[in-house]
Motif scaffolding. Structure first.
Motif, PDB file in Angstrom:
ATOM      1  N   THR A 162       0.832  -1.196   0.000  1.00  0.00           N
ATOM      2  CA  THR A 162       0.000   0.000   0.000  1.00  0.00           C
ATOM      3  C   THR A 162       0.863   1.241   0.000  1.00  0.00           C
ATOM      4  OG1 THR A 162      -1.752   1.189   1.196  1.00  0.00           O
ATOM      5  CG2 THR A 162      -0.169  -0.025   2.530  1.00  0.00           C
ATOM      6  N   ASP A 163       0.307   2.306  -0.549  1.00  0.00           N
ATOM      7  CA  ASP A 163       0.978   3.596  -0.433  1.00  0.00           C
ATOM      8  C   ASP A 163       0.222   4.484   0.549  1.00  0.00           C
ATOM      9  OD1 ASP A 163      -1.215   4.258  -1.967  1.00  0.00           O
ATOM     10  OD2 ASP A 163      -0.064   4.758  -3.755  1.00  0.00           O
ATOM     11  N   ALA A 164      -0.600   3.870   1.374  1.00  0.00           N
ATOM     12  CA  ALA A 164      -1.357   4.610   2.393  1.00  0.00           C
ATOM     13  C   ALA A 164      -0.395   5.326   3.336  1.00  0.00           C
ATOM     14  CB  ALA A 164      -2.246   3.661   3.188  1.00  0.00           C
ATOM     15  N   LEU A 165      -0.805   6.489   3.785  1.00  0.00           N
ATOM     16  CA  LEU A 165       0.036   7.247   4.706  1.00  0.00           C
ATOM     17  C   LEU A 165       0.130   6.577   6.077  1.00  0.00           C
ATOM     18  CD1 LEU A 165      -1.088  10.871   3.804  1.00  0.00           C
ATOM     19  CD2 LEU A 165       0.967   9.648   3.063  1.00  0.00           C
ATOM     20  N   ASP A 166      -0.889   5.816   6.452  1.00  0.00           N
ATOM     21  CA  ASP A 166      -0.896   5.127   7.737  1.00  0.00           C
ATOM     22  C   ASP A 166      -1.250   3.650   7.540  1.00  0.00           C
ATOM     23  OD1 ASP A 166      -0.943   4.382  10.381  1.00  0.00           O
ATOM     24  OD2 ASP A 166      -2.602   5.692  10.948  1.00  0.00           O
ATOM     25  N   PRO A 167      -0.303   2.855   7.022  1.00  0.00           N
ATOM     26  CA  PRO A 167      -0.603   1.449   6.783  1.00  0.00           C
ATOM     27  C   PRO A 167      -0.882   0.674   8.075  1.00  0.00           C
ATOM     28  CG  PRO A 167       1.721   1.879   6.405  1.00  0.00           C
ATOM     29  CD  PRO A 167       1.060   3.200   6.628  1.00  0.00           C
ATOM     30  N   GLY A 168      -0.362   1.160   9.190  1.00  0.00           N
ATOM     31  CA  GLY A 168      -0.629   0.508  10.470  1.00  0.00           C
ATOM     32  C   GLY A 168      -2.109   0.521  10.816  1.00  0.00           C
ATOM     33  N   ALA A 169      -2.788   1.606  10.489  1.00  0.00           N
ATOM     34  CA  ALA A 169      -4.232   1.689  10.737  1.00  0.00           C
ATOM     35  C   ALA A 169      -4.980   0.670   9.882  1.00  0.00           C
ATOM     36  CB  ALA A 169      -4.747   3.101  10.458  1.00  0.00           C
ATOM     37  N   LEU A 170      -4.529   0.473   8.639  1.00  0.00           N
ATOM     38  CA  LEU A 170      -5.148  -0.541   7.777  1.00  0.00           C
ATOM     39  C   LEU A 170      -4.925  -1.939   8.356  1.00  0.00           C
ATOM     40  CD1 LEU A 170      -4.177   0.700   4.202  1.00  0.00           C
ATOM     41  CD2 LEU A 170      -6.410   0.818   5.294  1.00  0.00           C
ATOM     42  N   ALA A 171      -3.716  -2.191   8.835  1.00  0.00           N
ATOM     43  CA  ALA A 171      -3.410  -3.493   9.430  1.00  0.00           C
ATOM     44  C   ALA A 171      -4.319  -3.759  10.626  1.00  0.00           C
ATOM     45  CB  ALA A 171      -1.943  -3.561   9.838  1.00  0.00           C
ATOM     46  N   GLU A 172      -4.532  -2.752  11.452  1.00  0.00           N
ATOM     47  CA  GLU A 172      -5.399  -2.921  12.623  1.00  0.00           C
ATOM     48  C   GLU A 172      -6.837  -3.243  12.206  1.00  0.00           C
ATOM     49  OE1 GLU A 172      -4.542  -3.204  15.845  1.00  0.00           O
ATOM     50  OE2 GLU A 172      -2.508  -3.132  15.018  1.00  0.00           O
ATOM     51  N   ALA A 190      -6.723 -18.138  14.903  1.00  0.00           N
ATOM     52  CA  ALA A 190      -5.877 -18.165  13.703  1.00  0.00           C
ATOM     53  C   ALA A 190      -4.489 -17.596  14.004  1.00  0.00           C
ATOM     54  CB  ALA A 190      -6.528 -17.364  12.581  1.00  0.00           C
ATOM     55  N   SER A 191      -3.501 -18.141  13.313  1.00  0.00           N
ATOM     56  CA  SER A 191      -2.129 -17.653  13.412  1.00  0.00           C
ATOM     57  C   SER A 191      -1.863 -16.776  12.188  1.00  0.00           C
ATOM     58  CB  SER A 191      -1.159 -18.836  13.446  1.00  0.00           C
ATOM     59  OG  SER A 191       0.167 -18.377  13.392  1.00  0.00           O
ATOM     60  N   VAL A 192      -2.046 -15.477  12.363  1.00  0.00           N
ATOM     61  CA  VAL A 192      -1.914 -14.542  11.245  1.00  0.00           C
ATOM     62  C   VAL A 192      -0.979 -13.405  11.641  1.00  0.00           C
ATOM     63  CG1 VAL A 192      -3.135 -12.943   9.718  1.00  0.00           C
ATOM     64  CG2 VAL A 192      -4.238 -15.075  10.427  1.00  0.00           C
ATOM     65  N   GLN A 193       0.023 -13.187  10.812  1.00  0.00           N
ATOM     66  CA  GLN A 193       0.932 -12.051  10.991  1.00  0.00           C
ATOM     67  C   GLN A 193       0.692 -11.083   9.841  1.00  0.00           C
ATOM     68  OE1 GLN A 193       5.123 -12.987  10.902  1.00  0.00           O
ATOM     69  NE2 GLN A 193       5.707 -10.840  10.922  1.00  0.00           N
ATOM     70  N   ILE A 194       0.402  -9.836  10.161  1.00  0.00           N
ATOM     71  CA  ILE A 194       0.180  -8.811   9.146  1.00  0.00           C
ATOM     72  C   ILE A 194       1.359  -7.856   9.185  1.00  0.00           C
ATOM     73  CG2 ILE A 194      -1.322  -6.949   8.351  1.00  0.00           C
ATOM     74  CD1 ILE A 194      -3.664  -8.442   9.682  1.00  0.00           C
ATOM     75  N   ASP A 195       1.955  -7.638   8.044  1.00  0.00           N
ATOM     76  CA  ASP A 195       3.147  -6.806   7.951  1.00  0.00           C
ATOM     77  C   ASP A 195       2.951  -5.775   6.838  1.00  0.00           C
ATOM     78  OD1 ASP A 195       5.706  -5.926   8.531  1.00  0.00           O
ATOM     79  OD2 ASP A 195       6.711  -7.700   7.723  1.00  0.00           O
ATOM     80  N   TYR A 196       3.790  -4.759   6.820  1.00  0.00           N
ATOM     81  CA  TYR A 196       3.715  -3.699   5.821  1.00  0.00           C
ATOM     82  C   TYR A 196       4.993  -2.882   5.894  1.00  0.00           C
ATOM     83  CZ  TYR A 196       2.286  -1.418  10.120  1.00  0.00           C
ATOM     84  OH  TYR A 196       2.234  -0.989  11.429  1.00  0.00           O
ATOM     85  N   ARG A 197       5.223  -2.067   4.873  1.00  0.00           N
ATOM     86  CA  ARG A 197       6.385  -1.185   4.860  1.00  0.00           C
ATOM     87  C   ARG A 197       6.183  -0.105   5.912  1.00  0.00           C
ATOM     88  NH1 ARG A 197       6.685  -0.525  -0.101  1.00  0.00           N
ATOM     89  NH2 ARG A 197       8.445  -1.875  -0.501  1.00  0.00           N
ATOM     90  N   LYS A 198       7.138   0.002   6.810  1.00  0.00           N
ATOM     91  CA  LYS A 198       7.019   0.948   7.934  1.00  0.00           C
ATOM     92  C   LYS A 198       7.450   2.365   7.556  1.00  0.00           C
ATOM     93  CE  LYS A 198       6.148  -2.598  10.712  1.00  0.00           C
ATOM     94  NZ  LYS A 198       5.992  -3.731   9.838  1.00  0.00           N
TER      95      LYS A 198
END
Length: 135
Positions: free
Chosen positions: A29-39, A49-57
């Motif tokens: 994503t090029d979202a300004l706040d990808p952490g909010a999307l992950a949440e 479930a065993s799910v890890q969500i990651d993104y460019r910090k």
């Protein structure tokens, strides 16, 4: 760009296809706040479930990391994409066990609304993924 509800539905359906297996999800994503999307995505993850969500910090920008992201798409077993030319080409090039994308649209008050989405399962590749992960 599809609304967040599309991605929540898609993520939920893809998770169901891999129920019982650990999942690594990367948000391209090029979202300004990808952490909010992950949440927000975490809200549809089943409790057991065993799910890890990651993104460019750092360094998110619509014109940054374009080639790196494009070729990184191809390293994953599933792809949820919005039917853009960019992600559609990656979907066509890759061997994905599952893809999920919108396939029907309508216009309402100058806004595109998704009327239909499609989960496509490459059964042979899906079985290979399941066997690899089960080892």
């Amino acid at each position: 760009m599809p609304p967040l509800s599309f991605y929540l539905e898609a993520f939920s359906k893809v998770l169901a296809e891999f129920e019982g297996f650990p999942i690594y999800c990367y948000l391209f994503t090029d979202a300004l706040d990808p952490g909010a999307l992950a949440e927000k995505l975490k809200t549809v993850v089943p409790k057991d479930a065993s799910v890890q969500i990651d993104y460019r910090k750092q360094g998110n920008h619509h014109a940054a990391n374009v080639l790196e992201d494009f070729f990184s798409f191809l390293q994953f077993d599933a792809l949820i994409y919005p039917q853009s030319n960019y992600s559609g080409v990656a979907a066509g090039m890759g061997d994905f066990a599952i893809t999920y994308s919108p396939v029907g649209f309508s216009r309402e008050k100058k806004k595109s609304v998704i009327t239909k989405s499609h989960l496509e399962k490459n059964e042979a590749f899906y079985q290979q993924v399941i066997e690899r992960v089960a080892r």
